[in-house]
Design a protein around this motif. Structure first.
Motif: not given
Ligand code: BEZ
Ligand code: MG
Length: 512
Positions: A173-175, A227, A229-230, A355, A359
């Motif tokens: 994941w990105g965050m 993800s 976001i990543f 989430h 995932y």
């Molecule tokens: C992410 O940070 O990539 C992410 C956060 C929540 C749900 C899916 C992805």
């Protein structure tokens, strides 16, 4: 009971007792109460911070020392200097002010994104969150920490199955990778047996293979599930991960110590056989598995795996921006023995949001569909001061004990009335998500959820008066778990749930 069993039991009880949990929702604009501040300071003090010369405060001393400190005692040293700063920053709250300024179009200064335990520099709150430079990922610290995490994951797998896995599928994941400066990325590199190489400007631009003698084990093949976001935040990192796989595939090593090369050659050494980095189509996010599951729009488990594959089958590589490659992803998943993800904060766990199951759960079903066997799913619980690998079922049980079924947790939620009941219902729905995607929920969990929230008349009354809609959802969710065979509910319990559901529906429709 033998001493060994008693010790194991004690271990489990301590683990449950000491687990950090949020107790209540954050109220925007409101600073935490004194008791919460003490809890946060204890949590911050429980971790070593070598970069600041701080050693963790031993559990036995922490409570007393922090109480004295908050009562005004001056305690010297870098730890209490840090705790003092945190205490002062928590006491003021600029969130509302910042929101109003943002609405006026004013500049809001940014700060790092993380939780307070990982990075106290997130304070004060009420700021924008800034990302990180992807060329700095993984940081040296993240790469160092990944060594223990990967060793623990592989050791756990050997303990459970008797041998090393050849292929692991991993969610990135990105965050999380922002917060940890790329611990997940670093773990993928470690599994492959490569180290990041930095250029003269200290940018991570390439990888160097770690010698097999130093690695002391084969190079593990890794399917990386990113993800959206990543993908958006970490373009150069995606290329780095792809490059790492190619580098390892090209090493002149025997197949039994280089599973990437082994699999690439089994696939005819064609150009596409090295693709391991997958995400959504460009501009697209999420797996939709959460919507399918929570809206009951599936009947066979394969449908869940299928949806995951269709959403996530876009391969990324240098000069290749998301090419649809469903057959390749299916082929890669057909080799997977283990699915894996990092859990990275005390605030959000596997039953707090949908989430994780969309995932890690979706990936687990996708692998099951391609292999005909359910892979073992593991998480790295980075809440533990040292790397701690848990099976998914263990973590679901631990979160259920410490959150959903914990009177401190649901009591904290109920203080928020309507939203608190909705939060309890979300936890039950997300628990159901783990049945739907990974069969990771033991029957006692549903038994006790039903017992605590539905069969206890005064609790049911309380929930109903605060939020009848969420209460109805909760009853319906438990019946769905029973109906789909996730829970073997005793007949009288199922009957009572039907009755409760009927009454709630009558109430909501204005019949009763
Ligand atoms: C992410 O940070 O990539 C992410 C956060 C929540 C749900 C899916 C992805
Ligand atoms: Mg969401």
């Amino acid at each position: 009971m033998s001493d060994a069993v008693v010790l194991k039991l004690l271990d489990q009880l301590l683990e449950i007792e000491q687990r950090l949990i949020p107790t209540g929702l954050h109220v925007f604009g409101q600073p935490p109460e004194k008791r919460e501040i003490a809890g946060l300071l204890r949590a911050v003090a429980s971790f070593d911070r070598p970069e600041r010369g701080i050693r963790a405060l031993p559990e036995a001393e922490a409570r007393g020392a922090i109480e004295r400190f908050l009562a005004g005692e001056d305690i010297p040293g870098p730890l209490f200097e840090l705790l003092g700063r945190i205490r002062d920053q928590l006491a003021v709250n600029h969130e509302l002010d910042a929101l109003v300024r943002a609405l006026r179009g004013e500049y809001i200064e940014p700060g790092p994104g993380a939780d307070i335990i990982q990075n106290p520099a997130i304070l004060p709150t009420g700021r924008n969150t800034h990302a990180i430079n992807p060329y700095g990922v993984p940081s040296q610290l993240a790469f160092d920490k990944a060594e223990a995490a990967v060793a623990a994951l592989l050791a756990r797998r050997v303990r459970d199955s008797g041998r090393l896995p050849e292929t692991i599928a991993m969610v990135l994941w990105g965050m999380d990778n922002i917060k940890t400066h790329g611990e997940g990325v670093a773990q993928a590199l470690r599994l492959l047996g490569v180290a990041p190489r930095r250029d003269a400007m200290n940018r991570v631009v390439d990888v160097d293979p770690l010698p097999l003698e130093r690695l002391g084990r084969p190079r593990i093949d890794v399917v990386m599930m990113l993800s959206g976001i990543f993908r958006d935040l970490f373009g150069p990192t995606m290329e780095l991960l792809d490059k790492a796989v190619r580098t390892v595939a090209a090493l002149d090593e025997p197949p039994e110590v280089n599973f990437v090369r082994k699999h690439v050659w089994e696939q005819g050494n064609v150009a596409d056989a090295v693709l391991r980095v997958f995400s959504n189509a460009a501009g697209n996010y999420g797996t939709n598995v959460n919507f399918m599951v929570l809206q009951g729009q599936w009947s066979r488990p394969e449908e869940v795996g299928d949806l995951f594959i269709r959403r996530k089958c876009f391969a990324y590589a240098r000069g290749m921006g998301g090419r649809q490659a469903q057959a390749l992803l299916q082929r890669a998943l057909a080799r997977v023995e283990v699915t894996y993800q990092n859990l990275d904060s005390a605030e959000i766990g596997v039953t707090d949001v949908d989430h994780y199951f969309e995932y890690l759960g979706g990936l687990t079903r996708a692998v099951e569909k391609e292999t005909g066997r359910r892979p073992e799913a593991y998480l790295n619980d980075s809440l533990a001061p040292k790397a701690k690998i848990r099976s998914l079922a263990e973590l679901v049980a631990l979160e259920t004990r410490t959150k959903t079924l914990n009177p401190k947790w649901y009591g904290g939620m109920l203080k928020h009335g309507y939203s608190g009941v909705a939060e309890i219902e979300h936890h039950v729905a997300n628990t159901f998500g783990w049945s739907a995607t990974a069969d990771a929920v033991d029957g006692w969990i549903y038994d006790e959820i039903a017992g605590t929230f539905m069969l206890d008349q005064s609790m049911l009354e309380r929930l109903r008066s605060l939020n009848p809609h969420a209460t109805r959802e909760l009853a319906a969710r438990l019946l769905e778990a029973q109906g789909r065979g996730f829970w073997d509910a005793p007949e009288p319990v199922a009957n009572r749930l039907r009755e409760v559901l009927g009454n709630l529906e009558d109430q909501l429709e204005g019949v009763a």
